[in-house]
Write a protein that holds these residues in place. Structure first.
Motif, PDB file in Angstrom:
ATOM      1  N   PRO A  33      33.685  33.124  45.303  1.00  0.00           N
ATOM      2  CA  PRO A  33      34.961  33.546  44.737  1.00  0.00           C
ATOM      3  C   PRO A  33      35.452  34.837  45.379  1.00  0.00           C
ATOM      4  N   LEU A  34      36.754  34.887  45.642  1.00  0.00           N
ATOM      5  CA  LEU A  34      37.350  36.090  46.179  1.00  0.00           C
ATOM      6  C   LEU A  34      37.831  36.987  45.047  1.00  0.00           C
ATOM      7  N   PRO A  35      37.776  38.297  45.227  1.00  0.00           N
ATOM      8  CA  PRO A  35      38.287  39.170  44.185  1.00  0.00           C
ATOM      9  C   PRO A  35      39.785  39.002  44.058  1.00  0.00           C
ATOM     10  N   SER A  36      40.305  39.208  42.861  1.00  0.00           N
ATOM     11  CA  SER A  36      41.736  39.103  42.637  1.00  0.00           C
ATOM     12  C   SER A  36      42.468  40.152  43.450  1.00  0.00           C
ATOM     13  N   LEU A  37      43.613  39.749  44.010  1.00  0.00           N
ATOM     14  CA  LEU A  37      44.423  40.685  44.755  1.00  0.00           C
ATOM     15  C   LEU A  37      45.458  41.373  43.875  1.00  0.00           C
ATOM     16  N   ALA A  38      45.521  40.984  42.609  1.00  0.00           N
ATOM     17  CA  ALA A  38      46.519  41.562  41.722  1.00  0.00           C
ATOM     18  C   ALA A  38      46.349  43.074  41.673  1.00  0.00           C
ATOM     19  N   GLY A  39      47.429  43.777  41.849  1.00  0.00           N
ATOM     20  CA  GLY A  39      47.382  45.232  41.795  1.00  0.00           C
ATOM     21  C   GLY A  39      47.182  45.869  43.148  1.00  0.00           C
ATOM     22  N   ASP A  40      46.730  45.108  44.163  1.00  0.00           N
ATOM     23  CA  ASP A  40      46.517  45.677  45.484  1.00  0.00           C
ATOM     24  C   ASP A  40      47.840  46.072  46.136  1.00  0.00           C
ATOM     25  N   ALA A  41      48.887  45.258  45.907  1.00  0.00           N
ATOM     26  CA  ALA A  41      50.200  45.547  46.478  1.00  0.00           C
ATOM     27  C   ALA A  41      51.052  46.249  45.426  1.00  0.00           C
ATOM     28  N   PRO A  42      51.663  47.393  45.776  1.00  0.00           N
ATOM     29  CA  PRO A  42      52.476  48.100  44.795  1.00  0.00           C
ATOM     30  C   PRO A  42      53.691  47.309  44.361  1.00  0.00           C
ATOM     31  N   ASP A  43      54.170  46.401  45.195  1.00  0.00           N
ATOM     32  CA  ASP A  43      55.340  45.608  44.848  1.00  0.00           C
ATOM     33  C   ASP A  43      55.207  44.228  45.465  1.00  0.00           C
ATOM     34  N   ALA A  44      54.584  43.310  44.723  1.00  0.00           N
ATOM     35  CA  ALA A  44      54.368  41.959  45.244  1.00  0.00           C
ATOM     36  C   ALA A  44      55.687  41.264  45.528  1.00  0.00           C
TER      37      ALA A  44
END
Length: 265
Positions: A33-44
């Motif tokens: 499983p890959l870690p969630s990318l949510a929150g990595d980008a300041p503005d998805a």
């Protein structure tokens, strides 16, 4: 999973083009499983809009597999041209899944075209179904074409009522993946709600929406322009529903009645 082939003519042309130009296979599905990318980008939302803008200027041809949950994956061929015209060929996209269909967008409008195949060796013809840049009417809409250029036009519109977040990649997808939802519950969504994945140069590598999951198989260089596969006619476009049986003439015997028997002499 078994795959239902598109017409030989379309598939062969794509394979020949990819052989000449080289191809790019998608990465295999991750085994952990890959870690969630949510929150990595300041503005998805801005990131998705940026990729969509790049995609609008990227010419390519690609072969995809569409899993609609019915057990046999269908082939989809998407072509995006340098001049902004595009074409999507869909295996089993018309007449209840019995007929392949092409949706093509040119400067003159949006067209639905028939597709020649070994079982239906016809001369392709096209019917105009919408004005330039407009949606295909629901009755004739195979749906999957909406995931390509039409979706990009929505993603680049910052006024579109969308909620966007960065998410884990779908299996087999390359690039960045985004969840897309609508924030206007009372209105119809301007784009199919789901997950979209793009490479840095704007190629759609996977999408999961209500009607199925699309996964990239291979890509090649796109043409300068897309032309219709056949002449425009004034006929009726094909619907997505199965053709209805012709009505039984009044007074004709039903199947349950059996054959007519002449009266005894």
């Amino acid at each position: 999973m078994p795959r239902r082939g598109l017409s030989v003519s379309v598939a062969a042309l794509l394979v020949l083009g990819l052989a000449a130009c080289g191809h790019d296979e998608p990465a295999p599905a991750p085994t952990t499983p890959l870690p969630s990318l949510a929150g990595d980008a300041p503005d998805a939302r801005a990131d998705l809009a940026g990729l969509a803008t790049i995609a609008q200027d990227h010419a390519y041809a690609a072969l995809y597999s569409l899993d609609d949950g019915h057990g046999v994956a269908r082939n989809v061929v998407a072509t995006s041209a340098v001049d902004g015209t595009w074409r999507v060929d869909v295996s089993g996209g018309a007449l209840g899944g019995t007929t392949d269909v092409t949706i093509a967008s040119t400067k003159a409008g949006v067209y639905q075209c028939t597709v020649s195949s070994p079982l239906q060796p016809i001369t392709p013809t096209c019917v105009r179904v919408a004005n330039p840049g407009k949606k295909v009417p629901d009755a004739y809409d195979p749906e999957v074409e909406r995931l390509f250029r039409p979706a990009l036009d929505v993603f680049t519109d910052r006024q579109a009522p969308l909620s966007v977040g960065a998410v884990q990649p779908l299996p087999g997808a390359k690039g960045s993946c985004f969840s897309v939802d609508t924030i206007a519950a009372a209105l119809s969504a301007p784009v199919d709600v789901g997950i979209y994945c793009y490479t840095p140069d704007g190629v759609l590598t996977a999408a999961r929406v209500g009607f199925g999951t699309l996964t990239l198989a291979s890509t090649g260089a796109g043409p300068a322009t897309v032309t219709l596969p056949g002449p425009e006619t004034q006929g009726q476009p094909m619907t997505t529903e199965s053709p209805s049986a012709p009505p039984v003439p009044t007074g004709a015997p039903s199947v349950s009645q059996g054959p007519l028997v002449p009266p005894a002499q």
